[in-house]
Design a protein around this motif. Structure first.
Motif, PDB file in Angstrom:
ATOM      1  N   UNK A  62     -20.948 -97.861 -83.550  1.00 18.24           N
ATOM      2  CA  UNK A  62     -21.341 -98.776 -82.478  1.00 18.24           C
ATOM      3  C   UNK A  62     -20.909-100.206 -82.790  1.00 18.24           C
ATOM      4  N   UNK A  63     -21.022-100.594 -84.049  1.00 20.06           N
ATOM      5  CA  UNK A  63     -20.550-101.923 -84.447  1.00 20.06           C
ATOM      6  C   UNK A  63     -19.054-102.072 -84.170  1.00 20.06           C
ATOM      7  N   UNK A  64     -18.293-101.039 -84.510  1.00 20.84           N
ATOM      8  CA  UNK A  64     -16.847-101.086 -84.275  1.00 20.84           C
ATOM      9  C   UNK A  64     -16.544-101.202 -82.790  1.00 20.84           C
ATOM     10  N   UNK A  65     -17.282-100.475 -81.965  1.00 25.16           N
ATOM     11  CA  UNK A  65     -17.088-100.536 -80.514  1.00 25.16           C
ATOM     12  C   UNK A  65     -17.454-101.903 -79.972  1.00 25.16           C
ATOM     13  N   UNK A  66     -18.603-102.425 -80.381  1.00 19.44           N
ATOM     14  CA  UNK A  66     -19.059-103.740 -79.928  1.00 19.44           C
ATOM     15  C   UNK A  66     -18.036-104.812 -80.259  1.00 19.44           C
ATOM     16  N   UNK A  67     -17.436-104.704 -81.432  1.00 17.72           N
ATOM     17  CA  UNK A  67     -16.520-105.751 -81.905  1.00 17.72           C
ATOM     18  C   UNK A  67     -15.112-105.624 -81.333  1.00 17.72           C
ATOM     19  N   UNK A  68     -14.903-104.649 -80.458  1.00 19.33           N
ATOM     20  CA  UNK A  68     -13.580-104.498 -79.855  1.00 19.33           C
ATOM     21  C   UNK A  68     -12.672-103.556 -80.607  1.00 19.33           C
ATOM     22  N   UNK A  69     -13.248-102.605 -81.345  1.00 16.63           N
ATOM     23  CA  UNK A  69     -12.429-101.595 -82.021  1.00 16.63           C
ATOM     24  C   UNK A  69     -12.003-101.956 -83.423  1.00 16.63           C
ATOM     25  N   UNK A  70     -12.782-102.757 -84.138  1.00 19.08           N
ATOM     26  CA  UNK A  70     -12.433-103.128 -85.507  1.00 19.08           C
ATOM     27  C   UNK A  70     -12.858-101.999 -86.459  1.00 19.08           C
ATOM     28  N   UNK A 133     -13.902-108.854 -95.433  1.00 20.58           N
ATOM     29  CA  UNK A 133     -13.619-109.600 -94.214  1.00 20.58           C
ATOM     30  C   UNK A 133     -14.934-109.847 -93.496  1.00 20.58           C
ATOM     31  N   UNK A 134     -15.068-111.024 -92.909  1.00 24.05           N
ATOM     32  CA  UNK A 134     -16.247-111.361 -92.121  1.00 24.05           C
ATOM     33  C   UNK A 134     -15.917-111.144 -90.651  1.00 24.05           C
ATOM     34  N   UNK A 135     -16.742-110.355 -89.971  1.00 24.62           N
ATOM     35  CA  UNK A 135     -16.487-109.962 -88.580  1.00 24.62           C
ATOM     36  C   UNK A 135     -17.510-110.612 -87.657  1.00 24.62           C
ATOM     37  N   UNK A 136     -17.043-111.601 -86.886  1.00 20.72           N
ATOM     38  CA  UNK A 136     -17.915-112.245 -85.909  1.00 20.72           C
ATOM     39  C   UNK A 136     -17.895-111.554 -84.562  1.00 20.72           C
ATOM     40  N   UNK A 137     -16.977-110.587 -84.404  1.00 24.81           N
ATOM     41  CA  UNK A 137     -16.841-109.899 -83.124  1.00 24.81           C
ATOM     42  C   UNK A 137     -18.079-109.118 -82.721  1.00 24.81           C
ATOM     43  N   UNK A 154     -36.983-114.287 -83.170  1.00 22.47           N
ATOM     44  CA  UNK A 154     -36.499-115.323 -84.090  1.00 22.47           C
ATOM     45  C   UNK A 154     -35.609-114.767 -85.201  1.00 22.47           C
ATOM     46  N   UNK A 155     -34.904-113.696 -84.892  1.00 16.70           N
ATOM     47  CA  UNK A 155     -33.849-113.182 -85.774  1.00 16.70           C
ATOM     48  C   UNK A 155     -32.576-113.059 -84.955  1.00 16.70           C
ATOM     49  N   UNK A 156     -31.505-113.678 -85.447  1.00  7.30           N
ATOM     50  CA  UNK A 156     -30.239-113.707 -84.713  1.00  7.30           C
ATOM     51  C   UNK A 156     -29.125-113.092 -85.557  1.00  7.30           C
ATOM     52  N   UNK A 157     -28.522-111.994 -85.113  1.00  5.25           N
ATOM     53  CA  UNK A 157     -27.393-111.415 -85.846  1.00  5.25           C
ATOM     54  C   UNK A 157     -26.173-112.331 -85.722  1.00  5.25           C
ATOM     55  N   UNK A 158     -25.560-112.646 -86.846  1.00  7.24           N
ATOM     56  CA  UNK A 158     -24.449-113.607 -86.850  1.00  7.24           C
ATOM     57  C   UNK A 158     -23.091-112.942 -87.059  1.00  7.24           C
ATOM     58  N   UNK A 159     -22.965-112.126 -88.103  1.00  2.74           N
ATOM     59  CA  UNK A 159     -21.675-111.519 -88.429  1.00  2.74           C
ATOM     60  C   UNK A 159     -21.898-110.418 -89.441  1.00  2.74           C
ATOM     61  N   UNK A 160     -20.868-109.616 -89.627  1.00  2.00           N
ATOM     62  CA  UNK A 160     -20.899-108.531 -90.615  1.00  2.00           C
ATOM     63  C   UNK A 160     -19.877-108.833 -91.710  1.00  2.00           C
TER      64      UNK A 160
END
Length: 245
Positions: A62-70, A133-137, A154-160
């Motif tokens: 799901x993370x890969x899909x959300x990020x545009x296929x990374x 690699x840091x993934x902001x996608x 009050x929790x915000x996901x920023x990057x992987x």
């Protein structure tokens, strides 16, 4: 890594690693990376961040899909989601002004804390022979991320941060000339000619892609801003309980 020179070389040779060998990251190495991450500087000792290790293959997909296929989000041996976190502070700290957790200052503290922790983790990993690699996608769908990882208010996901042993080593990407970045006693706003740097960036991608990509710095950054404005991040930040004042 034994010398000061080794450390400087490590920092100066940074490049993102998106392809990894099959070698797993053992538990001791992972714990070393996480321990180093926690030693990052933190404003007012708040440690206003949370790290979530993602091991569930379905969540990685799901993370890969959300990020545009990374695809590296699925294939990296270690995948860490870094979040700005004021939930913990609000839960354990008794303050006379509870609205303080909604102000811009603490939002900034949480984002900076999480970012510094991620950078420490990456440097520690690189010193141990890994790459990352840091993934902001993943910010493409923040509501989906919040649901996926059961993030409280009050929790915000920023990057992987994806980590693994490198299967390839890319050349170092050229940075802006220092006179554009570093000022003395004032903002460095005198330099306007990017011709030489644009050409350097164009040459870098030309060689990297065998001529398939020759976009310079201005062209590729302009494209990135036009394609990924992510205005919905503003909506999520407020919905998550930040920046309400």
């Amino acid at each position: 890594m034994n010398t000061q020179k080794d450390l400087i070389n490590l920092l100066m040779q940074h490049s993102s690693t998106r392809k990894y060998t099959d070698q797993p990251i053992d538990e001791k190495t992972k714990q070393t990376i996480l321990a180093c991450s926690q030693m990052a500087p933190t404003s007012s000792y708040l440690q206003a961040y949370t790290i979530i290790e993602v091991t569930d293959p379905a969540k990685r997909d799901e993370l890969a899909t959300i990020s545009g296929g990374q695809e590296w989000l699925k294939k990296a041996p270690l995948t860490l989601l870094f979040c700005a976190d004021l939930h913990r502070s609000e839960k354990f700290l008794t303050v006379t002004d509870p609205k303080v957790f909604q102000n811009t200052e603490l939002y900034t503290v949480a984002v900076v804390d999480a970012t510094l922790a991620a950078q420490k983790a990456l440097i520690a990993a690189q010193s141990l022979g890994l790459g990352g690699v840091i993934v902001g996608g993943v910010r493409n769908e923040m509501d989906q991320l919040a649901d996926l990882f059961n993030l409280p208010e009050r929790v915000m996901p920023l990057f992987v941060l994806c980590l693994g042993y490198p299967a390839e080593q890319l050349p170092v990407k050229p940075r802006l000339p220092q006179q554009f970045i570093v000022g003395t006693d004032a903002y460095p706003d005198k330099e306007t000619d990017l011709t030489s740097y644009n050409q350097e960036v164009s040459n870098y991608y030309d060689q990297l892609t065998n001529g398939a990509d020759t976009f310079n710095w201005v062209e590729r950054c302009t494209y990135a801003l036009e394609q990924k404005p992510r205005y919905e991040v503003d909506e999520f930040v407020k919905k998550a309980g930040f920046l309400k004042n």
